[in-house]
Design a protein around this motif. Structure first.
Motif, PDB file in Angstrom:
ATOM      1  N   VAL A  88       0.811  -1.221   0.000  1.00 14.11           N
ATOM      2  CA  VAL A  88       0.000   0.000   0.000  1.00 14.11           C
ATOM      3  C   VAL A  88       0.846   1.273   0.000  1.00 14.11           C
ATOM      4  O   VAL A  88       0.310   2.362  -0.159  1.00 14.11           O
ATOM      5  N   ASP A  89       2.167   1.115   0.147  1.00 15.86           N
ATOM      6  CA  ASP A  89       3.043   2.299   0.092  1.00 15.86           C
ATOM      7  C   ASP A  89       4.009   2.224  -1.091  1.00 15.86           C
ATOM      8  O   ASP A  89       5.030   2.892  -1.107  1.00 15.86           O
ATOM      9  N   ASP A  90       3.653   1.420  -2.107  1.00 14.76           N
ATOM     10  CA  ASP A  90       4.478   1.307  -3.309  1.00 14.76           C
ATOM     11  C   ASP A  90       4.377   2.615  -4.090  1.00 14.76           C
ATOM     12  O   ASP A  90       3.295   3.008  -4.520  1.00 14.76           O
ATOM     13  N   LYS A  91       5.509   3.295  -4.260  1.00 10.55           N
ATOM     14  CA  LYS A  91       5.528   4.619  -4.896  1.00 10.55           C
ATOM     15  C   LYS A  91       5.581   4.544  -6.433  1.00 10.55           C
ATOM     16  O   LYS A  91       5.516   5.560  -7.105  1.00 10.55           O
ATOM     17  N   LYS A  92       5.723   3.323  -6.972  1.00  9.83           N
ATOM     18  CA  LYS A  92       5.834   3.184  -8.425  1.00  9.83           C
ATOM     19  C   LYS A  92       4.581   3.741  -9.111  1.00  9.83           C
ATOM     20  O   LYS A  92       3.461   3.434  -8.716  1.00  9.83           O
ATOM     21  N   THR A  93       4.792   4.569 -10.134  1.00 10.05           N
ATOM     22  CA  THR A  93       3.698   5.235 -10.841  1.00 10.05           C
ATOM     23  C   THR A  93       2.879   4.242 -11.659  1.00 10.05           C
ATOM     24  O   THR A  93       3.431   3.396 -12.355  1.00 10.05           O
ATOM     25  N   LEU A  94       1.570   4.386 -11.548  1.00 15.25           N
ATOM     26  CA  LEU A  94       0.653   3.567 -12.349  1.00 15.25           C
ATOM     27  C   LEU A  94       0.684   4.035 -13.800  1.00 15.25           C
ATOM     28  O   LEU A  94       0.898   5.211 -14.063  1.00 15.25           O
ATOM     29  N   PRO A  95       0.435   3.118 -14.752  1.00 17.79           N
ATOM     30  CA  PRO A  95       0.277   3.547 -16.142  1.00 17.79           C
ATOM     31  C   PRO A  95      -0.861   4.581 -16.219  1.00 17.79           C
ATOM     32  O   PRO A  95      -1.833   4.473 -15.466  1.00 17.79           O
ATOM     33  N   LYS A  96      -0.727   5.556 -17.118  1.00 16.13           N
ATOM     34  CA  LYS A  96      -1.708   6.648 -17.244  1.00 16.13           C
ATOM     35  C   LYS A  96      -3.160   6.156 -17.268  1.00 16.13           C
ATOM     36  O   LYS A  96      -4.021   6.708 -16.600  1.00 16.13           O
ATOM     37  N   GLU A  97      -3.413   5.083 -18.044  1.00 12.63           N
ATOM     38  CA  GLU A  97      -4.800   4.602 -18.181  1.00 12.63           C
ATOM     39  C   GLU A  97      -5.364   4.031 -16.878  1.00 12.63           C
ATOM     40  O   GLU A  97      -6.568   3.876 -16.733  1.00 12.63           O
ATOM     41  N   GLU A  98      -4.499   3.722 -15.914  1.00 16.24           N
ATOM     42  CA  GLU A  98      -4.980   3.207 -14.625  1.00 16.24           C
ATOM     43  C   GLU A  98      -5.080   4.298 -13.561  1.00 16.24           C
ATOM     44  O   GLU A  98      -5.529   4.049 -12.457  1.00 16.24           O
ATOM     45  N   LEU A 101      -9.770   8.625 -10.932  1.00 16.83           N
ATOM     46  CA  LEU A 101     -10.282   9.350  -9.778  1.00 16.83           C
ATOM     47  C   LEU A 101     -11.230   8.433  -9.033  1.00 16.83           C
ATOM     48  O   LEU A 101     -12.079   7.788  -9.648  1.00 16.83           O
ATOM     49  N   VAL A 102     -11.080   8.341  -7.733  1.00 12.47           N
ATOM     50  CA  VAL A 102     -11.985   7.522  -6.922  1.00 12.47           C
ATOM     51  C   VAL A 102     -12.564   8.380  -5.804  1.00 12.47           C
ATOM     52  O   VAL A 102     -11.975   9.381  -5.412  1.00 12.47           O
ATOM     53  N   ASN A 103     -13.722   7.966  -5.328  1.00 10.96           N
ATOM     54  CA  ASN A 103     -14.337   8.661  -4.199  1.00 10.96           C
ATOM     55  C   ASN A 103     -13.688   8.179  -2.914  1.00 10.96           C
ATOM     56  O   ASN A 103     -13.486   6.985  -2.730  1.00 10.96           O
ATOM     57  N   ARG A 104     -13.386   9.124  -2.047  1.00  8.27           N
ATOM     58  CA  ARG A 104     -12.878   8.769  -0.722  1.00  8.27           C
ATOM     59  C   ARG A 104     -14.075   8.392   0.145  1.00  8.27           C
ATOM     60  O   ARG A 104     -15.166   8.925  -0.039  1.00  8.27           O
ATOM     61  N   ILE A 105     -13.859   7.512   1.109  1.00 11.62           N
ATOM     62  CA  ILE A 105     -14.932   7.069   2.000  1.00 11.62           C
ATOM     63  C   ILE A 105     -15.506   8.251   2.791  1.00 11.62           C
ATOM     64  O   ILE A 105     -16.693   8.367   2.984  1.00 11.62           O
ATOM     65  N   ASN A 106     -14.632   9.177   3.205  1.00  5.62           N
ATOM     66  CA  ASN A 106     -15.087  10.324   4.013  1.00  5.62           C
ATOM     67  C   ASN A 106     -15.387  11.551   3.147  1.00  5.62           C
ATOM     68  O   ASN A 106     -15.357  12.678   3.621  1.00  5.62           O
ATOM     69  N   GLY A 107     -15.675  11.328   1.867  1.00  5.28           N
ATOM     70  CA  GLY A 107     -16.025  12.430   0.977  1.00  5.28           C
ATOM     71  C   GLY A 107     -14.836  12.917   0.164  1.00  5.28           C
ATOM     72  O   GLY A 107     -13.690  12.679   0.515  1.00  5.28           O
ATOM     73  N   GLY A 108     -15.126  13.589  -0.928  1.00  7.30           N
ATOM     74  CA  GLY A 108     -14.065  14.084  -1.804  1.00  7.30           C
ATOM     75  C   GLY A 108     -13.566  12.979  -2.726  1.00  7.30           C
ATOM     76  O   GLY A 108     -14.044  11.849  -2.686  1.00  7.30           O
ATOM     77  N   GLY A 116       0.733   1.883  -4.828  1.00  4.38           N
ATOM     78  CA  GLY A 116       0.341   1.940  -3.414  1.00  4.38           C
ATOM     79  C   GLY A 116      -1.053   2.516  -3.232  1.00  4.38           C
ATOM     80  O   GLY A 116      -1.866   1.986  -2.477  1.00  4.38           O
ATOM     81  N   HIS A 117      -1.346   3.620  -3.954  1.00  6.74           N
ATOM     82  CA  HIS A 117      -2.688   4.220  -3.885  1.00  6.74           C
ATOM     83  C   HIS A 117      -3.733   3.215  -4.357  1.00  6.74           C
ATOM     84  O   HIS A 117      -4.800   3.080  -3.766  1.00  6.74           O
ATOM     85  N   ASN A 121      -6.552   1.790  -1.882  1.00  4.76           N
ATOM     86  CA  ASN A 121      -7.941   2.045  -2.241  1.00  4.76           C
ATOM     87  C   ASN A 121      -8.718   0.725  -2.338  1.00  4.76           C
ATOM     88  O   ASN A 121      -9.838   0.609  -1.830  1.00  4.76           O
ATOM     89  N   PHE A 122      -8.115  -0.276  -2.960  1.00  8.91           N
ATOM     90  CA  PHE A 122      -8.740  -1.595  -3.082  1.00  8.91           C
ATOM     91  C   PHE A 122      -9.045  -2.170  -1.692  1.00  8.91           C
ATOM     92  O   PHE A 122     -10.154  -2.646  -1.434  1.00  8.91           O
ATOM     93  N   GLN A 123      -8.075  -2.087  -0.788  1.00  4.27           N
ATOM     94  CA  GLN A 123      -8.272  -2.618   0.559  1.00  4.27           C
ATOM     95  C   GLN A 123      -9.409  -1.879   1.272  1.00  4.27           C
ATOM     96  O   GLN A 123     -10.276  -2.500   1.894  1.00  4.27           O
ATOM     97  N   THR A 124      -9.408  -0.560   1.176  1.00  6.76           N
ATOM     98  CA  THR A 124     -10.420   0.247   1.860  1.00  6.76           C
ATOM     99  C   THR A 124     -11.816   0.005   1.285  1.00  6.76           C
ATOM    100  O   THR A 124     -12.780  -0.174   2.027  1.00  6.76           O
ATOM    101  N   GLN A 125     -11.917  -0.018  -0.051  1.00  5.46           N
ATOM    102  CA  GLN A 125     -13.217  -0.201  -0.700  1.00  5.46           C
ATOM    103  C   GLN A 125     -13.827  -1.573  -0.402  1.00  5.46           C
ATOM    104  O   GLN A 125     -14.995  -1.682  -0.090  1.00  5.46           O
ATOM    105  N   PHE A 126     -13.021  -2.631  -0.529  1.00  4.91           N
ATOM    106  CA  PHE A 126     -13.569  -3.987  -0.436  1.00  4.91           C
ATOM    107  C   PHE A 126     -13.549  -4.574   0.971  1.00  4.91           C
ATOM    108  O   PHE A 126     -14.367  -5.416   1.297  1.00  4.91           O
ATOM    109  N   PHE A 127     -12.610  -4.145   1.801  1.00  8.92           N
ATOM    110  CA  PHE A 127     -12.469  -4.774   3.115  1.00  8.92           C
ATOM    111  C   PHE A 127     -12.671  -3.798   4.264  1.00  8.92           C
ATOM    112  O   PHE A 127     -12.522  -4.165   5.423  1.00  8.92           O
ATOM    113  N   LYS A 128     -12.993  -2.547   3.937  1.00 11.57           N
ATOM    114  CA  LYS A 128     -13.355  -1.519   4.925  1.00 11.57           C
ATOM    115  C   LYS A 128     -12.308  -1.338   6.021  1.00 11.57           C
ATOM    116  O   LYS A 128     -12.643  -1.080   7.170  1.00 11.57           O
ATOM    117  N   THR A 129     -11.048  -1.510   5.657  1.00 10.74           N
ATOM    118  CA  THR A 129      -9.973  -1.260   6.616  1.00 10.74           C
ATOM    119  C   THR A 129      -8.757  -0.803   5.836  1.00 10.74           C
ATOM    120  O   THR A 129      -8.649  -1.079   4.646  1.00 10.74           O
TER     121      THR A 129
END
Length: 175
Positions: A88-98, A101-108, A116-117, A121-129
């Motif tokens: 979750v802290d992997d700094k490697k840049t995602l390919p542009k197409e990936e 923009l995602v919604n944050r759980i607490n808005g925005g 890493g992002h 995000n996957f962990q937070t969205q699917f496993f709520k932690t």
């Protein structure tokens, strides 16, 4: 090489050394990408262990250095599960197409611009932690959670029970 117990978790483990490069802890086979890992698990029909981890995660290193080397646990991770480690802290840049923009759980919203992002995000969205380590056991195609996920579990017997329970459920699912 024996890791120094006193400093365990503070410095990266031996496997992370530049002299002994190793992509996965304890010379285990692992995937760093969800889709690739799931495709392989389906091919070999083995359950998946999702390992939400981080390069800077002290308790993740403690698990890898003190719990995972247990003979029974190592055997399960090496032979019975497909290990997918998502940093979750992997700094490697995602390919542009990936970079979406995602919604944050607490808005925005937030742009996912690194791996890493994406995994956080996957962990937070699917496993709520969003705590690490966090271990989720899934069926071979990644569509069913086999048992209650666990976080930091320093007790080897508790961790063995977690892995054995997942295998039992996996064997009883007729897919």
């Amino acid at each position: 090489l024996t890791p120094l117990t006193l400093l365990s978790g503070l410095a990266p483990p031996v496997g992370y050394s530049f002299l002994y490069p190793n992509e996965c802890p304890n010379n285990l086979d692992c995937f760093k990408d969800l889709k690739t890992g799931i495709a392989y698990a389906k091919k070999v029909n083995k359950p998946i262990m999702l390992d939400f981890t981080g390069y800077a995660c002290v308790n993740c290193r403690k698990m890898e250095e003190h719990v995972w080397p247990n003979e029974k646990i190592d055997n399960y991770l090496r032979n019975d599960y497909i290990l997918i480690s998502l940093y979750v802290d992997d700094k490697k840049t995602l390919p542009k197409e990936e970079q979406i923009l995602v919604n944050r759980i607490n808005g925005g919203t937030r742009r996912l611009d690194s791996y890493g992002h994406k995994w956080a995000n996957f962990q937070t969205q699917f496993f709520k932690t969003n705590s690490q380590p966090y271990y989720v056991l899934l069926n071979a195609d990644g569509t069913k959670i086999l048992n209650q996920a666990v976080g930091y579990t320093p007790n080897e017997n508790d961790y063995i029970q977690f892995l054995e329970c997942g295998l039992e459920v996996f064997k009883n699912i007729k897919e």
